[in-house]
Design an enzyme around this catalytic site. Sequence first.
Site, short mmCIF file in Angstrom:
data_model
loop_
_atom_site.label_atom_id
_atom_site.label_comp_id
_atom_site.label_asym_id
_atom_site.label_seq_id
_atom_site.Cartn_x
_atom_site.Cartn_y
_atom_site.Cartn_z
CE1 TYR A 108 -43.88 -27.35 33.31
CE2 TYR A 108 -46.10 -26.53 32.80
CZ TYR A 108 -44.92 -27.21 32.53
OH TYR A 108 -44.67 -27.68 31.01
CG HIS A 131 -55.81 -21.47 28.44
ND1 HIS A 131 -55.40 -20.68 29.11
CD2 HIS A 131 -54.94 -22.55 28.06
CE1 HIS A 131 -53.93 -21.16 29.49
NE2 HIS A 131 -53.67 -22.21 28.88
CG ASN A 157 -38.60 -24.57 25.04
OD1 ASN A 157 -39.42 -25.36 25.38
ND2 ASN A 157 -37.85 -23.96 25.77
CG HIS A 193 -47.47 -22.33 34.13
ND1 HIS A 193 -48.99 -22.65 34.46
CD2 HIS A 193 -47.45 -22.38 32.65
CE1 HIS A 193 -49.47 -22.79 33.31
NE2 HIS A 193 -48.67 -22.59 32.16
NE ARG A 210 -50.82 -25.20 18.62
CZ ARG A 210 -50.96 -24.58 17.40
NH1 ARG A 210 -51.11 -25.38 16.31
NH2 ARG A 210 -51.30 -23.25 17.35
#
Length: 732
Positions: A492, A459, A48, A613, A429
């Site tokens: 997630y 997205h 991270n 998430h 990304r």
Amino acid sequence: MTPETAKPYMDNRELSWLKFNARVLEEAEDENVPLFERLRFLAIFRSNLDEFFMIRVGGLNDQTHFKKEKLDTKTFFSAAEQLKLISERVKELIPRFTKAYCEIMRSLAKDGTLVQVRPENKFCTPGKTALSESDEKELREYFKQDVLPFLTPSVIDKRHPNHFLKNLEVYAAAVLKKAGADGLEKGNTMVGIVPVLSQGVFKRVFFLPSENETIRFILAEDLILYYLDLVFNNYVIVGKTIFMITRNADIEADEAVFDQDMELDFREIMEEMLKKRKKLTPVRIDFTGESIPDDYSKIVSKLNLDLDEDFTFLHETPLNFSFLNGLEERMKDKKELFYKKFSPQQAITAEPGVKILKQLDKGDILLSFPYESMSTFIRLLEEAATDPDVFSIKITLYRVARDSKVINALITAAENGKDVLALVELRARFDEENNIGWSVRLEEAGVNVMYGLEDLKVHSKLLLITKKSGSGIKYYAQIGTGNYNERTARLYTDHMLLTGAQDIGSDASLVFNALSVGATVANTSALWVAPKGLKTRVVEMIDTEIIHGKEGYIGLKLNSLTDRDIIEKLVQASKKGVRVELSVRGICCLIAGVEGETDNITVTSVVGRFLEHSRVYIFGKGERQKLYISSADFMTRNTEKRVEVAAPIRDPKIKEMILENFSALMSKNLKARIQRNDGTYKKQPSSPEDRDVQVELYERAYERAKEREIQNQKQKKHKLSWLFKLFGKGKK
């Protein structure tokens, strides 16, 4: 504006993110977490932080070169002020990180499980640190035969002043002087460096023999560091260390190509961007080792790195934690070191053995990951790929697994003559290369591939299946909070709605038609679609709750909250007495509990075994309550600069399940951190009867699946009994 004008309920985005990563670190510090899982949390913390420096710190560094100073919109700090605060906070976290790593490794060594051999870096090494003669002999032989021939050392001096250092590469480094005839050092100081990770020939982890079941290992960088005298045998080594630099990766596709006359398609532009990203300026250097500070400064100076002490970080731990993969294979039989094995269940709202499209004709299906398996969604795609009445499949792809069954199903559909459209977002990304590869494969299979819009990332997690139905057509849609990625679906928490509702399908068709011509939709009936229609709907819903005052309610589950307009609206609601419950895992620029401002707002952050998430929006109570799931966080980039989709949850049973999950996350549990009115977070005190809410939610899903299976078996037995009575009467 100056920092004095900042509002007391606003927090700085970057500092809020560092608070989130500190919550990740807390899991590594927690003695109730199995030891190897604690190591994983250290790896997550480190990864991270690497990404944070590449993107956020990289962007702030760029801002310091702007002629006009750009201030943070929440706290009005300049880029330089934010960088200073970031450096201070990170340097506060590093000792905690080191302490956690040392405690874990000492515990593993104490019970005879694992020992890390670090002959040069003696930090965290319990007991005897010296190598035995047999260790020394084996390591030296291994190094000379299997490592040394593959090394590419370099010496940085006046004749070779420039050497490109790769982003996040681990280097062994030596401060050198030439050796005179008498073997003593002479002349100017030089730096010798050896890359470790990019060699790709020798293993990162070397296991040493052990007389018992203890696993003994040494990392490649520590081994190279130990034998640097064999690498630079014509020099005197006066100091040595291990280092890694982090480069700015905050570059957009339009910055990659400056010649506007270049006739490149978007995929080629992205490939150019990836090349350029690798060469951006350094923003951080990390050292680990026992060199003295002078050696560090000499290395930074000799490598021509324009970095000051604020962004030079000293560690006592490895700089890259990918070595855990090599250890896990050796330790997998030691069950006590890991979380209890977890197996996703079949979807509670889906019937096994019944075609998904037929089920959607009767009602909606909800998949909740990781508690339920993604197999139901894969079945839907595979059925659509072979159904003779399905003539088109359209999907948006942001991140997919390396070995993707979703991609395989789309390829099968195209090969079966279906009209398949895949919008592949190449700007996801750090997944750009993966997505470029998939876009090529999809095109080769006959899929119509799009790359998204020029100024907006796509997205959304949206699927539309169109099927012939009588003289017309019928839509089936899927809207999700997470990616079509089988691997992350096991890690997630996300929701995925499958529906045959025609108004939702019709809206999804509008979205895809707009995207196909490079546009976005503004007016939809059922779905909320950013950038034109989602934020306005959210604000309208908050306004409705403001009208209801103390009878109003807003519940939001998000990854991040930074959108200033929405924050101000939530503050306005709080002032009117509306109860606001926020479950925000990561960045939260709103500070709860500030007297006279956010008294009626609570913020909870759950960090645990699974990454929270899913995005859930709840407005109102009772009969007027509205519930949506979405791909969008409440960040300005999501609400104004991306194509996002939110879908209504209408089925009462599905709504009840999502509300139950949300309520569980907002209640006290072992993994919850409550935000205080100074912006800090306090982990809930635990007692033996407290439960981990994530595990509890899995157990509930398991019990529901078990109950449904029992019910199915009873129905089958009843049906068989009835058939036997009907057809078995004449038999004797």
